[in-house]
Design an enzyme around this catalytic site. Structure first.
Site, short mmCIF file in Angstrom:
data_model
loop_
_atom_site.label_atom_id
_atom_site.label_comp_id
_atom_site.label_asym_id
_atom_site.label_seq_id
_atom_site.Cartn_x
_atom_site.Cartn_y
_atom_site.Cartn_z
N SER A 160 -8.41 -84.50 -37.03
CA SER A 160 -9.21 -84.43 -35.80
C SER A 160 -8.58 -83.37 -34.91
O SER A 160 -7.39 -83.04 -35.10
CB SER A 160 -9.17 -85.79 -35.10
OG SER A 160 -9.70 -85.71 -33.79
N TYR A 173 -4.56 -93.15 -31.50
CA TYR A 173 -5.37 -92.33 -32.42
C TYR A 173 -4.76 -90.93 -32.53
O TYR A 173 -4.62 -90.38 -33.63
CB TYR A 173 -6.81 -92.27 -31.88
CG TYR A 173 -7.80 -91.50 -32.73
CD1 TYR A 173 -8.24 -91.99 -33.95
CD2 TYR A 173 -8.34 -90.29 -32.27
CE1 TYR A 173 -9.18 -91.29 -34.71
CE2 TYR A 173 -9.28 -89.58 -33.02
CZ TYR A 173 -9.70 -90.09 -34.25
OH TYR A 173 -10.63 -89.40 -34.99
P1 NAP Z 1 -18.06 -93.09 -39.39
O1 NAP Z 1 -19.42 -92.50 -39.26
O2 NAP Z 1 -17.70 -94.28 -38.59
O3 NAP Z 1 -17.80 -93.40 -40.95
C1 NAP Z 1 -16.57 -93.89 -41.34
C2 NAP Z 1 -16.55 -94.12 -42.84
O4 NAP Z 1 -15.25 -94.60 -43.19
C3 NAP Z 1 -17.53 -95.16 -43.29
O5 NAP Z 1 -17.95 -94.84 -44.60
C4 NAP Z 1 -16.70 -96.43 -43.29
O6 NAP Z 1 -17.28 -97.38 -44.17
C5 NAP Z 1 -15.36 -95.90 -43.77
N1 NAP Z 1 -14.18 -96.63 -43.32
C6 NAP Z 1 -13.83 -96.94 -42.06
N2 NAP Z 1 -12.68 -97.63 -42.05
C7 NAP Z 1 -12.27 -97.72 -43.34
C8 NAP Z 1 -11.16 -98.31 -43.98
N3 NAP Z 1 -10.23 -98.95 -43.29
N4 NAP Z 1 -11.07 -98.23 -45.34
C9 NAP Z 1 -12.03 -97.60 -46.06
N5 NAP Z 1 -13.10 -97.02 -45.49
C10 NAP Z 1 -13.23 -97.09 -44.15
O7 NAP Z 1 -16.93 -92.01 -39.06
P2 NAP Z 1 -16.98 -90.42 -39.05
O8 NAP Z 1 -17.35 -89.97 -37.70
O9 NAP Z 1 -17.72 -89.91 -40.22
O10 NAP Z 1 -15.41 -90.11 -39.20
C11 NAP Z 1 -14.81 -89.82 -40.46
C12 NAP Z 1 -13.42 -89.28 -40.21
O11 NAP Z 1 -13.48 -88.14 -39.36
C13 NAP Z 1 -12.47 -90.27 -39.54
O12 NAP Z 1 -11.18 -90.12 -40.10
C14 NAP Z 1 -12.46 -89.81 -38.09
O13 NAP Z 1 -11.27 -90.16 -37.43
C15 NAP Z 1 -12.60 -88.32 -38.28
N6 NAP Z 1 -13.15 -87.64 -37.11
C16 NAP Z 1 -14.37 -88.00 -36.61
C17 NAP Z 1 -14.85 -87.33 -35.49
C18 NAP Z 1 -16.18 -87.69 -34.86
O14 NAP Z 1 -16.45 -87.19 -33.76
N7 NAP Z 1 -17.01 -88.48 -35.47
C19 NAP Z 1 -14.09 -86.30 -34.90
C20 NAP Z 1 -12.86 -85.98 -35.46
C21 NAP Z 1 -12.40 -86.65 -36.56
P3 NAP Z 1 -16.97 -98.97 -44.06
O15 NAP Z 1 -17.08 -99.31 -42.61
O16 NAP Z 1 -18.01 -99.60 -44.91
O17 NAP Z 1 -15.60 -99.14 -44.61
#
Ligand code: NAP
Length: 276
Positions: A160, A173
């Site tokens: 991130s 985080y």
């Molecule tokens: P999201 O839409 O909430 O999706 C998260 C995914 O991870 C889902 O498939 C969820 O499925 C799975 N997951 C969550 N906790 C888990 C665990 N403990 N073990 C296995 N699977 C898990 O999130 P996203 O926005 O795509 O984010 C993905 C990554 O990008 C994360 O690492 C986040 O920190 C990073 N990120 C996101 C943003 C943003 O703005 N969205 C910005 C910077 C970085 P289940 O709930 O079914 O397990």
């Protein structure tokens, strides 16, 4: 004749043919965009997340009748919590038993929650570190023997911008994501002479469920409208918008290509210029 825009992602179904890619957090958001992009480029996929049903549904979407004529790749789902060392270790072993050694590991599973530092209990700290940092360690360590047996192996961690700079109210985080970036840098040095690279991709706010949750939290805690909350989140991005999951996926795919073989130990911001 007007020029049409080139496709955002490789569309050649042979591009990653014969490559086994495991994506954690593959059921929605960035992980799903990454999984779809690799599938369209011919990779065999192992999808990991906690909810088996949604992973099975995603696997079926990739291999469904509308795609089966063009995509010959195999897609399997393995339910596991990345924060559970035994469970993610078993999922990675099962994936390799089913589809051969991993070529590419995408550590994407994670989530962010906010709390003022003085009110941060140890449970919140542990949860952020467990999922966003321990999860990357557990998955990467379990995958390393298989990855080292393959040419041009890749570990790509979705960190991130919070892994590159500080933000208020998300200290745990930020600490976890800085840790994930540091882990990729350390492994890049440790394995520099082997045929493997380690990199982090660092998105700003992306248009996913996780960002929707942040917007809902701002609305609930401040009484602001959804539009105001969204404007607050995008204000830090000079492009003034949310990043698209497909834009993050495109960077992941580029890092996975042979052409990026000299890129290792890097943390690449995909954030419209939010950090430079
Ligand atoms: P999201 O839409 O909430 O999706 C998260 C995914 O991870 C889902 O498939 C969820 O499925 C799975 N997951 C969550 N906790 C888990 C665990 N403990 N073990 C296995 N699977 C898990 O999130 P996203 O926005 O795509 O984010 C993905 C990554 O990008 C994360 O690492 C986040 O920190 C990073 N990120 C996101 C943003 C943003 O703005 N969205 C910005 C910077 C970085 P289940 O709930 O079914 O397990």
């Amino acid at each position: 004749m007007p020029l049409s825009s080139p496709p955002l992602l490789p569309t050649d179904p042979q591009h990653f043919a014969g490559r086994h890619v495991l994506v954690t957090g593959a059921s929605r958001g960035i992980g799903w965009a990454v999984a779809k992009a690799f599938a369209a480029a011919g990779a065999s996929l192992s999808l990991v997340g906690r909810d088996a049903a949604s992973l099975q549904q995603r696997a079926a979407e990739i291999t469904g009748p509308q795609n089966s004529a063009t995509l010959q790749n195999s897609v399997r789902a393995f339910a596991a919590d990345v924060a559970d060392e035994a469970a993610i270790g078993k999922a990675i072993n099962d994936a390799q038993a089913a589809q051969g050694p991993l070529d590419i590991l995408v550590n994407n599973a994670g989530f962010g929650a906010s709390k003022p530092f003085a009110k941060m209990d140890t449970g919140h700290w542990r949860e952020m570190l467990n999922v966003n940092l321990d999860g990357v360690f557990f998955a990467t360590r379990a995958a390393i023997p298989g990855l080292l047996s393959r040419p041009q192996a890749r570990v790509i961690t979705i960190a991130s911008t919070a892994g590159l700079t500080g933000y208020g109210y998300v200290a745990a985080y930020c600490a976890a994501k800085h840790g994930a970036v540091g882990l990729m840098r350390a492994l890049a040095r440790e394995y520099a002479k082997r045929d493997i690279t380690f990199n982090a991709v660092c998105p700003g706010y992306v248009d996913t469920e996780m960002t929707e949750t942040s917007i809902r939290t701002i609305v609930e805690k401040t009484g602001r409208s959804r539009e105001q909350a969204l404007a607050e989140l995008t204000a830090g991005n000079p492009q003034g918008r949310l990043v698209k999951p497909e834009e993050v996926a495109a960077t992941v795919l580029w890092l996975a290509m042979p052409a990026a073989g000299a890129v290792t130990g890097q943390a690449i911001a995909v954030a419209g210029g939010e950090v430079m």
